[in-house]
Design an enzyme around this catalytic site. Structure first.
Site, PDB file in Angstrom:
ATOM      1  N   HIS A  73       0.841  -1.190   0.000  1.00  0.00           N
ATOM      2  CA  HIS A  73       0.000   0.000   0.000  1.00  0.00           C
ATOM      3  C   HIS A  73       0.879   1.245   0.000  1.00  0.00           C
ATOM      4  CE1 HIS A  73      -3.970  -1.854   1.711  1.00  0.00           C
ATOM      5  NE2 HIS A  73      -3.564  -2.408   0.583  1.00  0.00           N
ATOM      6  N   PRO A 291      -4.049   0.064  18.592  1.00  0.00           N
ATOM      7  CA  PRO A 291      -3.776  -0.354  17.214  1.00  0.00           C
ATOM      8  C   PRO A 291      -3.967   0.726  16.166  1.00  0.00           C
ATOM      9  CG  PRO A 291      -5.879  -1.242  17.968  1.00  0.00           C
ATOM     10  CD  PRO A 291      -5.243  -0.595  19.160  1.00  0.00           C
TER      11      PRO A 291
END
Length: 388
Positions: A73, A291
């Site tokens: 990505h 996270p």
């Protein structure tokens, strides 16, 4: 009593990678793990790898399946106030991130360790360490057959996570902690992703994240109250909230069967020091991050990338200087990642009944998506800051 150079507690990414890197340099180790091999290979965890993490795995000869199956990505989307903005990491910092599940990394590491004939003891119990201030610390445990084991080591590496025994064996530890007033409800859905790159969405109802596991499997998250129970969230309710928080004209969120769902508390935690005598901590045994910044797995790899050469220089070459420098060097990287994770978390999670904070978040998001220096700072931290 048995003998090895490095006793490693924990067969997660940190412990397994440390064993692998040590073996490449001729330093032997034994890895012990409370859970079964099957559990370690199946538990769902992070899946976004920093630029440096991928480089470390490639240099260690562990990237065969990663290179074949991962998805690279070049940026992320930030969505707020009914708009979606793309941050182009290649343009901003000339780096990318890679999607490859932690479960797959663990499988790769276990396979590599077993193929090399290295010792991995799964399903152990009663782990304990002693004599950490002496020249031969001892790792004790009961193996899967019920036999008591005692291994004299040159060094013990505690890679056994937040709830393991290693951190508790460090006296006079200083713990820094921030508990957030919300959790993440995460699902794995058997449906092709609806996006080419991750979407971080700020919405009045709460944060949402669209991540990617494979070209056919999606990973999605919702901000939920800290005291919510997973039983309160039917699949229908989850998709309804995801649809609302990601909604944009002309864009469709695909739905599919929910394979797994769970609620994860959000906290930041750093333990100092990361060494006591001949016990060294790495990974979640020393630190936890929310996270939001995708730093947990990457911090574990960063720790090991520092610890492995330090132990090799000490145990093989007789030079303890890198081992002595490890705690401070690791903590510099940990605090940078902890700050970034805290900053991302604060920017993206609305607090119910706090419109002032919401307006501050929107102002920060507008700044990040309209200022190249601000976007570059995010991109640099997201793709990974090298240890100083």
């Amino acid at each position: 009593m048995e003998r090895t150079q490095v006793g490693i507690i924990g067969a997660g990414p940190a412990g397994l990678l440390l064993s692998h890197l040590l073996a490449l340099a001729g330093v032997e180790s034994v890895v012990v793990e409370l859970r079964s091999r099957e559990h370690c290979e199946q538990r769902q965890r992070a899946g976004l790898l920093e630029h440096g993490t991928v480089a470390t795995l490639r240099a260690a000869g562990l990237a065969g399946r990663l290179d074949a199956q991962s998805v690279e990505h070049g940026g992320i989307y930030l969505q707020y106030a009914g708009e979606r903005h793309h941050l182009d990491f290649r343009d901003l910092v000339d780096r990318t991130v890679t999607i490859y599940a932690q479960t797959e990394i663990v499988k790769d590491l276990i396979a590599a360790r077993l193929a090399a004939g290295q010792r991995l003891d799964f399903s152990v119990s009663a782990t304990a360490v002693s004599d950490l201030d002496g020249p031969r610390p001892v790792l004790r445990y009961v193996d899967a057959s019920g036999a008591a084991r005692a291994i004299a080591c040159d060094v013990i590496a505690g890679c056994d996570g937040f709830h393991g025994i290693s951190r508790a064996a460090v006296p006079d530890v200083v713990a820094y902690e921030r508990v957030y007033p919300f959790s993440w409800l995460g699902i794995i859905a058997d449906v092709a992703p609806s996006t080419d790159e991750l979407i971080y969405a700020h919405h009045p109802d709460g944060f949402a994240l669209h991540s990617i596991r494979t070209p056919h499997v999606s990973r999605l998250y919702l901000q939920v109250p800290a005291d919510d129970a997973i039983e309160a969230w039917s699949d229908e309710r989850i998709w309804e909230n995801l649809q609302r928080r990601f909604a944009l004209p002309g864009w469709t969120l695909r739905e599919g069967p929910v394979r797994e769902k769970a609620i994860t508390p959000m906290r930041s935690f750093v333990s100092s020091p990361m060494r006591h005598g001949r016990l060294f901590l790495a990974g979640d045994a020393a630190h936890i991050v929310p996270p939001t910044g995708a730093k947990g797995l990457n911090l574990a790899v960063s720790d090991v990338a520092l610890l492995a050469p330090a132990l090799i220089a000490w145990l093989r070459d007789g030079d303890p200087s890198l081992a002595d420098a490890y705690p401070a060097a690791a903590l510099r990287r940990v605090w940078r990642a902890t700050h970034f994770s805290w900053w991302m978390t604060r920017m993206l999670h609305p607090l119910p009944g706090d419109p002032f904070t919401t307006q501050l978040q929107l102002a920060q998001l507008r700044y990040v998506t309209t200022s190249r220096p601000a976007a570059t700072t995010l991109a640099e931290n997201y793709t990974g800051v090298a240890p100083a």
